[in-house]
Design a protein around this motif. Structure first.
Motif, PDB file in Angstrom:
ATOM      1  N   GLU A  41      -4.544   9.578 -12.907  1.00 59.04           N
ATOM      2  CA  GLU A  41      -5.206  10.352 -11.858  1.00 59.04           C
ATOM      3  C   GLU A  41      -4.141  10.798 -10.854  1.00 59.04           C
ATOM      4  OE1 GLU A  41      -6.888  11.094  -8.051  1.00 59.04           O
ATOM      5  OE2 GLU A  41      -5.794   9.253  -8.493  1.00 59.04           O
ATOM      6  N   ARG A  42      -4.175  12.092 -10.482  1.00 66.85           N
ATOM      7  CA  ARG A  42      -3.048  12.673  -9.757  1.00 66.85           C
ATOM      8  C   ARG A  42      -3.043  12.394  -8.259  1.00 66.85           C
ATOM      9  NH1 ARG A  42      -2.141  13.258 -14.847  1.00 66.85           N
ATOM     10  NH2 ARG A  42      -1.061  15.118 -15.582  1.00 66.85           N
ATOM     11  N   GLY A  45       0.820  -1.201   0.000  1.00 67.23           N
ATOM     12  CA  GLY A  45       0.000   0.000   0.000  1.00 67.23           C
ATOM     13  C   GLY A  45       0.854   1.252   0.000  1.00 67.23           C
ATOM     14  N   ILE A  46       0.465   2.228  -0.824  1.00 66.42           N
ATOM     15  CA  ILE A  46       1.127   3.525  -0.879  1.00 66.42           C
ATOM     16  C   ILE A  46       0.135   4.565  -0.352  1.00 66.42           C
ATOM     17  CG2 ILE A  46       2.225   5.254  -2.344  1.00 66.42           C
ATOM     18  CD1 ILE A  46       3.812   2.667  -2.213  1.00 66.42           C
ATOM     19  N   PRO A  47       0.237   4.962   0.929  1.00 68.07           N
ATOM     20  CA  PRO A  47      -0.704   5.942   1.472  1.00 68.07           C
ATOM     21  C   PRO A  47      -0.571   7.301   0.794  1.00 68.07           C
ATOM     22  CG  PRO A  47       0.398   4.738   3.245  1.00 68.07           C
ATOM     23  CD  PRO A  47       1.130   4.430   1.968  1.00 68.07           C
ATOM     24  N   VAL A  48      -1.702   7.944   0.532  1.00 66.22           N
ATOM     25  CA  VAL A  48      -1.692   9.269  -0.078  1.00 66.22           C
ATOM     26  C   VAL A  48      -1.923  10.365   0.964  1.00 66.22           C
ATOM     27  CG1 VAL A  48      -2.486   8.325  -2.278  1.00 66.22           C
ATOM     28  CG2 VAL A  48      -4.164   9.263  -0.670  1.00 66.22           C
ATOM     29  N   LEU A  49      -2.095   9.976   2.217  1.00 67.21           N
ATOM     30  CA  LEU A  49      -2.184  10.917   3.327  1.00 67.21           C
ATOM     31  C   LEU A  49      -0.949  10.746   4.186  1.00 67.21           C
ATOM     32  CD1 LEU A  49      -5.237   9.633   2.791  1.00 67.21           C
ATOM     33  CD2 LEU A  49      -5.818  11.155   4.677  1.00 67.21           C
ATOM     34  N   LYS A  50      -0.486  11.824   4.792  1.00 71.55           N
ATOM     35  CA  LYS A  50       0.633  11.684   5.700  1.00 71.55           C
ATOM     36  C   LYS A  50       0.112  11.449   7.113  1.00 71.55           C
ATOM     37  CE  LYS A  50       1.312  16.691   6.340  1.00 71.55           C
ATOM     38  NZ  LYS A  50       2.318  17.779   6.248  1.00 71.55           N
ATOM     39  N   GLY A  51       0.944  10.865   7.941  1.00 75.71           N
ATOM     40  CA  GLY A  51       0.542  10.652   9.329  1.00 75.71           C
ATOM     41  C   GLY A  51       0.903   9.285   9.861  1.00 75.71           C
ATOM     42  N   GLY A  52       1.079   8.293   8.966  1.00 73.17           N
ATOM     43  CA  GLY A  52       1.501   6.975   9.421  1.00 73.17           C
ATOM     44  C   GLY A  52       0.509   6.263  10.308  1.00 73.17           C
ATOM     45  N   PHE A  53      -0.794   6.528  10.134  1.00 72.10           N
ATOM     46  CA  PHE A  53      -1.805   5.954  11.021  1.00 72.10           C
ATOM     47  C   PHE A  53      -2.587   4.812  10.381  1.00 72.10           C
ATOM     48  CE2 PHE A  53      -3.517   9.509   8.634  1.00 72.10           C
ATOM     49  CZ  PHE A  53      -4.636   8.959   8.049  1.00 72.10           C
ATOM     50  N   LEU A  54      -2.296   4.473   9.136  1.00 77.98           N
ATOM     51  CA  LEU A  54      -3.178   3.569   8.399  1.00 77.98           C
ATOM     52  C   LEU A  54      -3.075   2.117   8.833  1.00 77.98           C
ATOM     53  CD1 LEU A  54      -3.435   4.378   4.580  1.00 77.98           C
ATOM     54  CD2 LEU A  54      -5.263   4.203   6.263  1.00 77.98           C
ATOM     55  N   ALA A 102      -4.783  15.187  -1.519  1.00 77.33           N
ATOM     56  CA  ALA A 102      -5.149  16.217  -2.499  1.00 77.33           C
ATOM     57  C   ALA A 102      -4.013  17.199  -2.761  1.00 77.33           C
ATOM     58  CB  ALA A 102      -6.403  16.975  -2.073  1.00 77.33           C
ATOM     59  N   ARG A 103      -2.789  16.836  -2.343  1.00 77.27           N
ATOM     60  CA  ARG A 103      -1.640  17.692  -2.611  1.00 77.27           C
ATOM     61  C   ARG A 103      -0.733  17.041  -3.657  1.00 77.27           C
ATOM     62  NH1 ARG A 103       0.149  20.399   3.199  1.00 77.27           N
ATOM     63  NH2 ARG A 103      -1.915  21.215   3.704  1.00 77.27           N
ATOM     64  N   THR A 104      -0.230  17.868  -4.531  1.00 73.27           N
ATOM     65  CA  THR A 104       0.719  17.410  -5.536  1.00 73.27           C
ATOM     66  C   THR A 104       1.862  18.416  -5.592  1.00 73.27           C
ATOM     67  OG1 THR A 104      -0.395  18.572  -7.335  1.00 73.27           O
ATOM     68  CG2 THR A 104      -1.111  16.310  -6.892  1.00 73.27           C
ATOM     69  N   PHE A 159       5.431   8.538  -0.041  1.00 71.65           N
ATOM     70  CA  PHE A 159       5.072   9.095  -1.350  1.00 71.65           C
ATOM     71  C   PHE A 159       3.746   9.857  -1.330  1.00 71.65           C
ATOM     72  CE2 PHE A 159       7.503   5.109  -1.963  1.00 71.65           C
ATOM     73  CZ  PHE A 159       8.670   5.679  -2.454  1.00 71.65           C
ATOM     74  N   HIS A 160       3.433  10.507  -0.220  1.00 71.92           N
ATOM     75  CA  HIS A 160       2.168  11.251  -0.130  1.00 71.92           C
ATOM     76  C   HIS A 160       2.272  12.653  -0.710  1.00 71.92           C
ATOM     77  CE1 HIS A 160       4.024  13.369   3.203  1.00 71.92           C
ATOM     78  NE2 HIS A 160       4.268  12.212   3.803  1.00 71.92           N
TER      79      HIS A 160
END
Length: 306
Positions: A261-262, A199-208, A239-241, A233-234
């Motif tokens: 998709e971005r 899995g590549i999380p798209v949110l930061k925080g390390g909580f997944l 929603a940030r790029t 790689f978030h």
């Protein structure tokens, strides 16, 4: 899983090889699992997660949650339009008076979804029974079937298990971008015993990780399958790029004629290219990347390089 009528899917979704020197020079093969082609309106993993929840709703109106650019909100609104079901979207953040809706929320409204905005503090507490009841009252959605943010619950996780089953024997590693983690939770359960889900999380925080394990426990009774996360790689968060990611996505579109998709897919593919360069995969391995969405608003794919 089958679904007649307007939600009829294209399953199994296509599996396409992407010849790419960034993988081939490390002895790797890249496959694209085109879940973005499952359904024209419920794109990718949204079909796999929403259809089981719609079945569980038993014809009741749907209420769900998401940010202002949520793919999940758009898919739920589209499903409601196609099935004639009332839908309500609880949107994180205050509505800006006098400002038009962004294109994503405008699409939801055009599909008949009633939008209800809540402040971020209340939104963070939406899982608390008292807070949820208050939100539903204020939104006029009492009695509706509640689909959680991102569609991730036990029904959705069990629905995503079929994704893993479709990939058995095709790849040693299957990678997917993660928002709430429901797709990874089901995917890992469906793979063969020698398969690994990344899995590549798209949110930061390390909580997944804890959340994914909880989803698997609710769906299957225990942590299931071999899976891991790489949260590098978030690109700043959901929603940030960045210009670097944008350039990477455009290059990938040119190479493979794939609309990238971005917010999810670009981060997944960037992560896989980086991991390949780092030597993270054994030579001779096949890597499958799950394409879970299309750009919005949609644009035609670029022509491949010749």
């Amino acid at each position: 899983m089958t679904s007649p009528g307007p939600l009829a899917p294209r399953l199994p979704s296509p599996l396409q090889e992407a010849r790419d020197p960034r993988f081939e020079r490390h002895g790797l093969r890249l496959l694209l699992k085109r879940d973005d082609l499952i359904h024209p309106h419920l794109v990718g993993n949204k079909w796999r997660k929403l259809v089981p929840n719609i079945a569980a709703a038993g014809g009741r109106p749907l209420v769900t949650f998401g940010g202002a650019y949520s793919n999940h909100l758009r898919a739920t609104a589209a499903a409601g339009r196609l099935l004639g079901l009332p839908t309500t979207g609880v949107v994180r953040g205050q509505e800006l008076a006098g400002r038009p809706l962004n294109p994503s929320l405008a699409r939801c409204a055009a599909d008949g979804m009633r939008l209800h905005f809540v402040d971020r503090s209340t939104y963070r507490r939406k899982a608390e029974p008292e807070t949820l009841a208050g939100i539903l009252r204020a939104a006029g959605a009492e009695g509706a079937y509640v689909v959680p943010e991102g569609g991730s619950n036990a029904e959705a996780v069990r629905g995503c298990r079929a994704l893993g089953a479709e990939l058995r024997g095709h790849a040693e590693v299957v990678a997917v971008a993660c928002g709430t983690g429901g797709t990874l939770a089901g995917l890992a359960a469906g793979l063969a015993a020698d398969g690994r889900a990344l899995g590549i999380p798209v949110l930061k925080g390390g909580f997944l990780e804890a959340g994914i394990q909880t989803l698997q426990e609710r769906a299957f009774g225990a942590r299931t399958g071999v899976w891991s996360l790489d949260d590098r790689f978030h690109f700043g968060g959901y929603a940030r790029t960045t210009p670097e990611l944008e350039a990477f996505a455009r290059d990938f579109e040119q190479r493979h004629a794939l609309p990238v998709e971005r917010l999810y897919v670009a981060k997944l593919l960037y992560g896989l290219v980086t991991l390949a360069e780092e030597g993270a995969f054994a030579r001779g391995s096949t890597i499958a990347a799950v394409v879970t969405g299309r750009p919005f608003p949609e644009s035609p794919p670029a022509a491949p390089e010749r």
